[in-house]
Motif scaffolding. Structure first.
Motif, PDB file in Angstrom:
ATOM      1  N   ILE A 122     -27.966 -35.016  15.122  1.00  0.00           N
ATOM      2  CA  ILE A 122     -29.397 -34.714  15.176  1.00  0.00           C
ATOM      3  C   ILE A 122     -30.253 -35.758  14.472  1.00  0.00           C
ATOM      4  N   GLU A 123     -29.805 -36.270  13.327  1.00  0.00           N
ATOM      5  CA  GLU A 123     -30.616 -37.266  12.634  1.00  0.00           C
ATOM      6  C   GLU A 123     -30.686 -38.563  13.439  1.00  0.00           C
ATOM      7  N   HIS A 124     -29.620 -38.928  14.099  1.00  0.00           N
ATOM      8  CA  HIS A 124     -29.645 -40.102  14.980  1.00  0.00           C
ATOM      9  C   HIS A 124     -30.626 -39.876  16.127  1.00  0.00           C
ATOM     10  N   LEU A 125     -30.575 -38.710  16.734  1.00  0.00           N
ATOM     11  CA  LEU A 125     -31.425 -38.436  17.885  1.00  0.00           C
ATOM     12  C   LEU A 125     -32.902 -38.423  17.531  1.00  0.00           C
ATOM     13  N   LYS A 126     -33.227 -38.070  16.297  1.00  0.00           N
ATOM     14  CA  LYS A 126     -34.637 -38.061  15.880  1.00  0.00           C
ATOM     15  C   LYS A 126     -35.270 -39.440  15.973  1.00  0.00           C
ATOM     16  N   GLY A 127     -34.451 -40.477  15.972  1.00  0.00           N
ATOM     17  CA  GLY A 127     -34.987 -41.822  16.048  1.00  0.00           C
ATOM     18  C   GLY A 127     -34.982 -42.427  17.437  1.00  0.00           C
ATOM     19  N   ARG A 128     -34.614 -41.642  18.455  1.00  0.00           N
ATOM     20  CA  ARG A 128     -34.514 -42.165  19.812  1.00  0.00           C
ATOM     21  C   ARG A 128     -35.652 -41.677  20.692  1.00  0.00           C
ATOM     22  N   ASP A 129     -36.072 -42.524  21.622  1.00  0.00           N
ATOM     23  CA  ASP A 129     -37.072 -42.114  22.603  1.00  0.00           C
ATOM     24  C   ASP A 129     -36.429 -41.186  23.630  1.00  0.00           C
ATOM     25  N   ASP A 130     -37.215 -40.247  24.134  1.00  0.00           N
ATOM     26  CA  ASP A 130     -36.767 -39.322  25.186  1.00  0.00           C
ATOM     27  C   ASP A 130     -35.484 -38.591  24.795  1.00  0.00           C
ATOM     28  N   ALA A 131     -35.400 -38.190  23.515  1.00  0.00           N
ATOM     29  CA  ALA A 131     -34.196 -37.529  23.019  1.00  0.00           C
ATOM     30  C   ALA A 131     -34.090 -36.103  23.542  1.00  0.00           C
ATOM     31  N   VAL A 132     -32.854 -35.700  23.861  1.00  0.00           N
ATOM     32  CA  VAL A 132     -32.593 -34.361  24.395  1.00  0.00           C
ATOM     33  C   VAL A 132     -31.302 -33.824  23.783  1.00  0.00           C
ATOM     34  N   ILE A 133     -31.346 -32.568  23.371  1.00  0.00           N
ATOM     35  CA  ILE A 133     -30.136 -31.797  23.087  1.00  0.00           C
ATOM     36  C   ILE A 133     -30.100 -30.676  24.106  1.00  0.00           C
ATOM     37  N   ALA A 134     -29.025 -30.597  24.874  1.00  0.00           N
ATOM     38  CA  ALA A 134     -28.898 -29.545  25.888  1.00  0.00           C
ATOM     39  C   ALA A 134     -27.640 -28.726  25.621  1.00  0.00           C
ATOM     40  N   TYR A 135     -27.727 -27.462  25.942  1.00  0.00           N
ATOM     41  CA  TYR A 135     -26.600 -26.543  25.787  1.00  0.00           C
ATOM     42  C   TYR A 135     -26.313 -25.897  27.138  1.00  0.00           C
ATOM     43  N   THR A 136     -25.051 -25.865  27.524  1.00  0.00           N
ATOM     44  CA  THR A 136     -24.659 -25.083  28.687  1.00  0.00           C
ATOM     45  C   THR A 136     -24.334 -23.676  28.206  1.00  0.00           C
ATOM     46  N   SER A 137     -25.188 -22.742  28.555  1.00  0.00           N
ATOM     47  CA  SER A 137     -24.939 -21.340  28.194  1.00  0.00           C
ATOM     48  C   SER A 137     -24.396 -20.626  29.424  1.00  0.00           C
ATOM     49  N   SER A 138     -24.998 -19.529  29.823  1.00  0.00           N
ATOM     50  CA  SER A 138     -24.546 -18.779  30.998  1.00  0.00           C
ATOM     51  C   SER A 138     -25.527 -17.641  31.236  1.00  0.00           C
ATOM     52  N   VAL A 139     -25.632 -17.192  32.479  1.00  0.00           N
ATOM     53  CA  VAL A 139     -26.425 -15.996  32.736  1.00  0.00           C
ATOM     54  C   VAL A 139     -25.824 -14.780  32.027  1.00  0.00           C
ATOM     55  N   GLY A 173     -39.747 -34.895  18.258  1.00  0.00           N
ATOM     56  CA  GLY A 173     -39.424 -35.809  19.348  1.00  0.00           C
ATOM     57  C   GLY A 173     -38.123 -35.524  20.056  1.00  0.00           C
ATOM     58  N   ILE A 174     -37.529 -34.357  19.823  1.00  0.00           N
ATOM     59  CA  ILE A 174     -36.288 -33.981  20.509  1.00  0.00           C
ATOM     60  C   ILE A 174     -36.557 -32.735  21.352  1.00  0.00           C
ATOM     61  N   ARG A 175     -36.285 -32.818  22.646  1.00  0.00           N
ATOM     62  CA  ARG A 175     -36.386 -31.645  23.500  1.00  0.00           C
ATOM     63  C   ARG A 175     -35.066 -30.890  23.467  1.00  0.00           C
ATOM     64  N   VAL A 176     -35.141 -29.584  23.377  1.00  0.00           N
ATOM     65  CA  VAL A 176     -33.950 -28.736  23.387  1.00  0.00           C
ATOM     66  C   VAL A 176     -33.938 -27.958  24.699  1.00  0.00           C
ATOM     67  N   LEU A 177     -32.917 -28.217  25.503  1.00  0.00           N
ATOM     68  CA  LEU A 177     -32.805 -27.596  26.814  1.00  0.00           C
ATOM     69  C   LEU A 177     -31.612 -26.652  26.853  1.00  0.00           C
TER      70      LEU A 177
END
Length: 252
Positions: A122-139, A173-177
């Motif tokens: 997460i700390e690395h991603l805070k310094g990147r442009d267009d940063a995304v953390i995504a999780y595969t969940s489920s219905v 600056g990090i989108r969480v999907l």
């Protein structure tokens, strides 16, 4: 999210949804790194997709996660997208005594692993442009399946965690999907030949189209009925509650 020009790391990329997502991003010109526990599966994917790379990772092992994160940051400093996809799905018996190994393995793989992986990067991603953390969940995080009660509970927990993390990172600056698949034809629960399950290629095509929009929850049409079970005002409720809680505890 931006669909090209990223450096994408996908856990559980040796098969199923993870592999297909990796190949879809790869075809769009992204730099893609996959991970998993089975070296042979990773090598098969990389061989079929020249330019893709792979690292071995056991998401149940904290040391493996830390080592993978350190290697990713060192070898791929432009990494800006993390997709936490690795997971297992096993039947359990909530009606009786739960097999403790099934319980611990499922919770560690599906919930603790993604949280640790995100935390490590997460700390690395805070310094990147267009940063995304995504999780595969489920219905099944919205409408649990009783014969996989523990699995369903872990996916509900990942949904909850994503809601909290999205709120906390809204100015960082990090989108969480969250990608919440319906029943898809994969090896989970021997679903590869299930007629009622969504074909994997159709799921990936629709998912990539939705990922290219500005939504936070990536839902194909077949998933929307399950998601609606929670109610359309969940995000407003969660955000309002957290704004109020933040104000209450600001001086604590």
């Amino acid at each position: 999210m931006k669909l090209s020009g990223n450096t994408v790391f996908i856990t559980g990329g040796g098969s199923g949804i993870g592999r297909s997502l990796a190949e879809a991003f790869h075809k769009l010109g992204n730099k893609v790194i996959i991970s998993g526990r089975r070296r042979a599966s990773l090598e098969d994917v990389v061989a079929a997709n020249p330019g893709m790379t792979a690292i071995e990772l056991d998401v149940t092992d904290p040391a493996s996660i830390e080592a993978a994160a350190a290697r990713l940051i060192a070898e791929h400093p432009d990494l800006n997208v993390l997709i936490n996809n690795a997971g297992i799905m096993l039947p359990d018996r909530a009606v009786g005594r739960i097999d403790d190994k099934v319980l611990v393995d499922t919770v560690t793989t599906n919930l603790i692993g993604p949280i640790r992986m995100s935390s490590a990067l997460i700390e690395h991603l805070k310094g990147r442009d267009d940063a995304v953390i995504a999780y595969t969940s489920s219905v099944l995080g919205f409408v649990p399946m009783a014969v996989t009660a523990v699995y369903s509970a872990t996916k509900a927990a990942i949904h909850s965690y994503a809601l909290s993390q999205r709120f906390l990172l809204k100015d960082a600056g990090i989108r969480v999907l969250e990608i919440a698949p319906p029943w898809v034809r994969t090896d989970l629960m021997n679903s590869r030949e299930a007629e009622e399950a969504m074909p994997l290629d159709a799921f990936i095509a629709e998912t990539m189209a939705v990922l290219g929009t500005d939504v936070d929850e990536v839902l194909v049409e077949a998933a929307k009925t399950f998601r609606a079970n929670v109610g359309p005002d969940e995000h407003a409720l969660v955000n309002g509650f957290n704004e109020h809680a933040s104000a209450l505890f600001a001086g604590a």
